[in-house]
Scaffold this active site. Structure first.
Site, short mmCIF file in Angstrom:
data_model
loop_
_atom_site.label_atom_id
_atom_site.label_comp_id
_atom_site.label_asym_id
_atom_site.label_seq_id
_atom_site.Cartn_x
_atom_site.Cartn_y
_atom_site.Cartn_z
CB SER B 152 156.54 116.09 -33.26
OG SER B 152 157.18 116.98 -33.59
CG ASP B 231 162.74 111.42 -33.57
OD1 ASP B 231 163.43 113.18 -34.26
OD2 ASP B 231 161.95 112.10 -32.83
CG HIS B 264 160.27 113.41 -35.30
ND1 HIS B 264 160.17 112.88 -34.19
CD2 HIS B 264 159.28 113.83 -35.63
CE1 HIS B 264 159.34 114.28 -33.99
NE2 HIS B 264 159.34 114.66 -34.68
#
EC number: 3.1.2.12
Lengths: 286, 286
Positions: B152, B231, B264
């Site tokens: 991320s 996600d 995620h």
């Protein structure tokens, strides 16, 4: 199923779920985590119940142990219960939150007999009469494909539940278990509070005492126990040698592995968890 | 070494350490985690720097990703930095703690140019001039055996640092990276706050823009990027297709794997981390 789904996460081709349900035995909502290997509910070749230690929730082992990889490979479902009742109804009880080794997150996997704990602290009945059978039903698995394991307080829980409920589990293992709670500070505090000062009630919830009292070998396939030798709780709280003696006395096969340098935490658990999953899978395969 | 040892835990035959040191670049003490494979400092065959995402600390990936098992097997050391300056000196800055995507735990792996952040928010210089070289020196490893990866915000960090500092890393990979921060809310907020409203300063810290601007293929051995298709941040924040287009435009080999059902979080990271470690180990082996 009657389990409310709180969240789910794809994991190693399977799915890691977090559930909540209303527990009749506890009398309160309870949370638990369930890992399903690739293929889902009906693809699981076995179920391993993993009981966590003091201060943990259903999320701790789920998040930190890295067990899903091997579980996916072996086709095992993993059931991670919480470690005690929770919520406003019980956190107001005197002593419920004052210490990390009693009350909330310290249920010791037994049914309390003493007030005020006897009302909700019924972790043994919750697991044995309610959660484990319900999950077995969802998975279509019976005792021959169900094992139990745990860490620290959860190791105590796994060993005592497996010995108190013969025929319910095909296999047992433990990591750094509280193996003789009647003689260690954690156990004395918990047993005094939950079971009362009369020590006659304690051996029935003490893994080493229970093992010593078995009329026949309860788990001929053997127990697997791992213990770190840099575990700061080893000498005062854990007493693996008491379990070792009790197993030797009745002829219960025990693989007790002592690991130089390993401590009491999840870096140790992660380092040995694959071996535990493989141990249970072997028992399920007969 | 000049690193204060906060704790260490045996892990898969190696050791997981947590350190603190006084950072000259940040001007404050910083924490980081370092995993050493079996054999210790001088046995590591390579070093993988893993940069974590928003809200994380040096402990998050260390504890949740389950990377140590494969790192031990491959003989890789793992370096897990923190995600921003911390402590009373900076938490009092206006805006430092008001949101989870800016300020504390949201350093975005760059050197801020705007007040009040420019003083301490110097994560790029901290990593590139200080922490990574110091750890390389301890391990006796050079750039040919050092890789960088991240998740991320940390995926953004890995890609941008690898592109901004050619010759420093042998390999790059990312999991659900913020691949085009100039055009997503997280990135616009961070770049505006740290780099200022003048967007001319932004492409130099935007992985897709940096890639597009490369005169030659920066990583001929290929990039590995994994992205979950469940996600919740994918559409609004991540833009893997921008990175894909930029790589295609300059001929940079990219393996971009899209995974049905994965979100995620760390259950996704754990599911793919072994492949990332193997990717870097292959590059180190030449």
């Amino acid at each position: 199923m009657a389990f409310e789904l709180l969240s789910e996460h794809a994991s190693f081709g399977g799915v890691q779920r977090f559930h909540r349900h209303d527990s009749t035995e506890i009398g309160l909502p309870m949370r638990f985590a369930l890992y399903l290997p690739p293929g889902g509910e009906r693809a699981a070749k076995g179920l391993l119940v993993f009981l966590a230690g003091l201060t943990c929730t259903e999320e701790t082992f789920t998040m930190k142990a890295g067990a899903q990889r091997k579980a996916a490979e072996l086709g095992l479902a993993l059931l991670m219960p919480d470690t005690s009742p929770r919520g406003e109804a019980v956190s107001v009880l005197p002593g419920a939150t004052a210490s990390w080794d009693f009350g909330i997150a310290a249920g010791f996997y037994l049914d309390a007999t003493q007030a005020p704990w006897a009302t909700h602290w019924r972790m043994e009945s919750y697991l044995m009469k309610e959660l484990v059978p319900q999950v077995q039903a969802v998975l279509g698995l019976d005792a021959a494909r169900t094992g139990i394991a745990g860490h620290s307080m959860g190791g105590h829980g796994a060993l005592t539940l497996a010995l108190r409920h013969p025929g319910t589990f095909a296999s047992v293992s433990a990591i750094a278990p509280i193996a003789a709670p009647s003689r260690c500070p954690w156990g004395v505090k918990a047993f005094t509070g939950y079971l009362g000062e009369d020590r006659d009630a304690w051996p029935a919830h003490d893994a080493s005492a229970l093992m010593q009292a078995q009329a026949r070998v309860p788990y001929p396939g053997g127990l697997l126990v791992d213990q770190g030798l840099a575990d700061k709780f080893l000498v005062e709280q854990l007493y693996p040698e008491a379990l070792e003696s009790a197993c030797a006395a009745i002829g219960q096969p025990l693989t007790l592995r002592r690991h130089d340098g390993y401590d009491h935490g999840y870096y140790f658990i992660a380092s040995v968890i694959d071996d535990h999953l493989a141990h249970h899978a072997r028992q399920f395969a007969g």
